[in-house]
Design a protein around this motif. Sequence first.
Motif, PDB file in Angstrom:
ATOM      1  N   VAL A 233       0.860  -1.181   0.000  1.00 55.01           N
ATOM      2  CA  VAL A 233       0.000   0.000   0.000  1.00 55.01           C
ATOM      3  C   VAL A 233       0.900   1.235   0.000  1.00 55.01           C
ATOM      4  O   VAL A 233       1.759   1.376   0.876  1.00 55.01           O
ATOM      5  N   PHE A 234       0.692   2.124  -0.975  1.00 48.42           N
ATOM      6  CA  PHE A 234       1.594   3.264  -1.148  1.00 48.42           C
ATOM      7  C   PHE A 234       0.974   4.565  -0.676  1.00 48.42           C
ATOM      8  O   PHE A 234      -0.247   4.748  -0.681  1.00 48.42           O
ATOM      9  N   ALA A 235       1.865   5.496  -0.286  1.00 46.50           N
ATOM     10  CA  ALA A 235       1.435   6.783   0.263  1.00 46.50           C
ATOM     11  C   ALA A 235       1.234   7.840  -0.804  1.00 46.50           C
ATOM     12  O   ALA A 235       0.784   8.946  -0.500  1.00 46.50           O
ATOM     13  N   GLY A 237       0.475   8.402  -5.409  1.00 47.08           N
ATOM     14  CA  GLY A 237      -0.093   7.758  -6.580  1.00 47.08           C
ATOM     15  C   GLY A 237       0.864   6.750  -7.189  1.00 47.08           C
ATOM     16  O   GLY A 237       2.080   6.772  -6.927  1.00 47.08           O
ATOM     17  N   LEU A 238       0.342   5.874  -8.021  1.00 43.42           N
ATOM     18  CA  LEU A 238       1.147   4.771  -8.553  1.00 43.42           C
ATOM     19  C   LEU A 238       2.151   5.202  -9.615  1.00 43.42           C
ATOM     20  O   LEU A 238       2.936   4.378 -10.082  1.00 43.42           O
ATOM     21  N   ILE A 241       5.546   5.165  -7.142  1.00 40.44           N
ATOM     22  CA  ILE A 241       5.850   4.083  -6.207  1.00 40.44           C
ATOM     23  C   ILE A 241       7.362   4.005  -5.992  1.00 40.44           C
ATOM     24  O   ILE A 241       8.150   4.252  -6.895  1.00 40.44           O
ATOM     25  N   SER A 262      -3.057   2.022  -4.174  1.00 39.53           N
ATOM     26  CA  SER A 262      -3.066   3.348  -3.582  1.00 39.53           C
ATOM     27  C   SER A 262      -4.496   3.871  -3.599  1.00 39.53           C
ATOM     28  O   SER A 262      -5.286   3.534  -4.481  1.00 39.53           O
ATOM     29  N   GLU A 263      -4.817   4.720  -2.625  1.00 45.88           N
ATOM     30  CA  GLU A 263      -6.124   5.378  -2.616  1.00 45.88           C
ATOM     31  C   GLU A 263      -6.071   6.719  -3.340  1.00 45.88           C
ATOM     32  O   GLU A 263      -7.067   7.430  -3.382  1.00 45.88           O
ATOM     33  N   PRO A 270       3.979  11.426  -2.928  1.00 44.98           N
ATOM     34  CA  PRO A 270       3.896  10.895  -1.545  1.00 44.98           C
ATOM     35  C   PRO A 270       4.557  11.808  -0.528  1.00 44.98           C
ATOM     36  O   PRO A 270       5.671  11.561  -0.073  1.00 44.98           O
ATOM     37  N   ARG A 274       1.115  11.955   4.045  1.00 47.75           N
ATOM     38  CA  ARG A 274       0.354  10.893   3.371  1.00 47.75           C
ATOM     39  C   ARG A 274       0.759   9.504   3.874  1.00 47.75           C
ATOM     40  O   ARG A 274      -0.013   8.549   3.782  1.00 47.75           O
ATOM     41  N   ARG A 278      -1.715   6.597   4.879  1.00 44.35           N
ATOM     42  CA  ARG A 278      -1.547   5.268   4.261  1.00 44.35           C
ATOM     43  C   ARG A 278      -1.575   4.180   5.335  1.00 44.35           C
ATOM     44  O   ARG A 278      -2.111   3.080   5.121  1.00 44.35           O
TER      45      ARG A 278
END
Length: 442
Positions: A233-235, A237-238, A241, A262-263, A270, A274, A278
């Motif tokens: 799970v990332f802090a 956007g993709l 990463i 990611s949300e 990130p 964040r 996360r």
Amino acid sequence: MNAEQSPPMPAPDAETVSRAVLTAAINGADALMFATLKGSDSAEALAATLMSAARHETMPAATRKALDGCFATGLSRLGRKVQPEAMRAFHTALNGWIRRLHTLPGSSMDELAERMTDGGGMWIIAPHSPYWPHQLDDLVTRKDWAPPLCLWGLGDPESLVRCDSPLAIVGSRAADDYGCTVAQELAAQAAADGHLVVSGGAMGIDAAAHLGALAAVPPGSGATIPPGRTVAVFAGGLHHIGPQRNRRLFERMRRQGGALISELCPDVIPESHRFLLRNRLIAALASSVVVAQARPRSGALNTARWASDLNRQLYAVPGPITSPRNAGCNSLIHTGMAMIISSMRCIDEICHTAHPPIDCTADGIASQDAAPDGGTPSTQPILDAIAACRRRHSPATADLILAELQTTGMSPGVEQVLAELARLELEGVIVRERTGYAVADG
């Protein structure tokens, strides 16, 4: 990172794209948006209203009144009163949402879907998706931060629902060999037993946990057979990463059936705050959370606090009192916030019963129905078992439901019970609550 190993996913529907648009408007977790959506007819309707407002120099009075009504209705549905200060906070937030939507190019659903999925290179899921991990819904219990509106992902979205009680393993980036060894071994045992391993993709403990899961070999197999699945799970956007040193790890996670999620919209950077947001997702996704090694000010302790708030089982690995690397874990144990990990072979104590990965497809459930170890229980026995647990004021977990079925003379395997629970949940017959399963209203 390309998406060449990702399974094909259909284009997101209008409701999912609309939730992605609402996420772009808030640019992070926002309980005010969650309440507004709760009071709206749909995400599609709310997104259309906000995007229409963004095209005007001044928001039309009728639009503002309608949005005020959505917010007030949502608060009421969440069991909260509409106080003047809440309405003022909503108006401040609303102005920010409109400003952000001014910068969103395109307005047709196809254009928005193309942008939000990075041209189809990523998938997006929303709560109505069969791949949505409904453990995240427990975040509604915290009125200051809300569940994500949607999730972006790379890899296999089914990995999010192939274990109903994942294990999260977290800890310091600057971990030593002791901490990494413990994290890797615990993750390998959990993944070998069919459990999903969740962490944050960082260096140190996170990377060790992901690597352990990927290297899992079920006991007695004598060979490397399908490895464990793990989700990061990332802090941000993709598109962001990281760290870069873990790129091969992330590629391997996708290749072996895991996912990177990611949300946040793909381009979101990130920033430091964040990571704390996360952490709530890592804790919410899991049934049990292990802090493998942490300093006194480690971000992993923030994950531990989320786990405690969300009523997750929290464990910590003790370490020498002479090393500051272990001070955070030792403190969690000393204060009674976390239970102690006293053995490297304790997976049976901190995870639910070992199981094959749940197959949530229709074919997968049908094949499990035919399994020759007692048969899959039909709907009514499952509902009766849930009711029996509730009467005893026990949490209707999969393990207790299985035990209740066995008292009636049935002998299903845990995988059959899990498959039937997944099917009934997908069909809306039962719901998963913070304390276990319950029969859906109506």
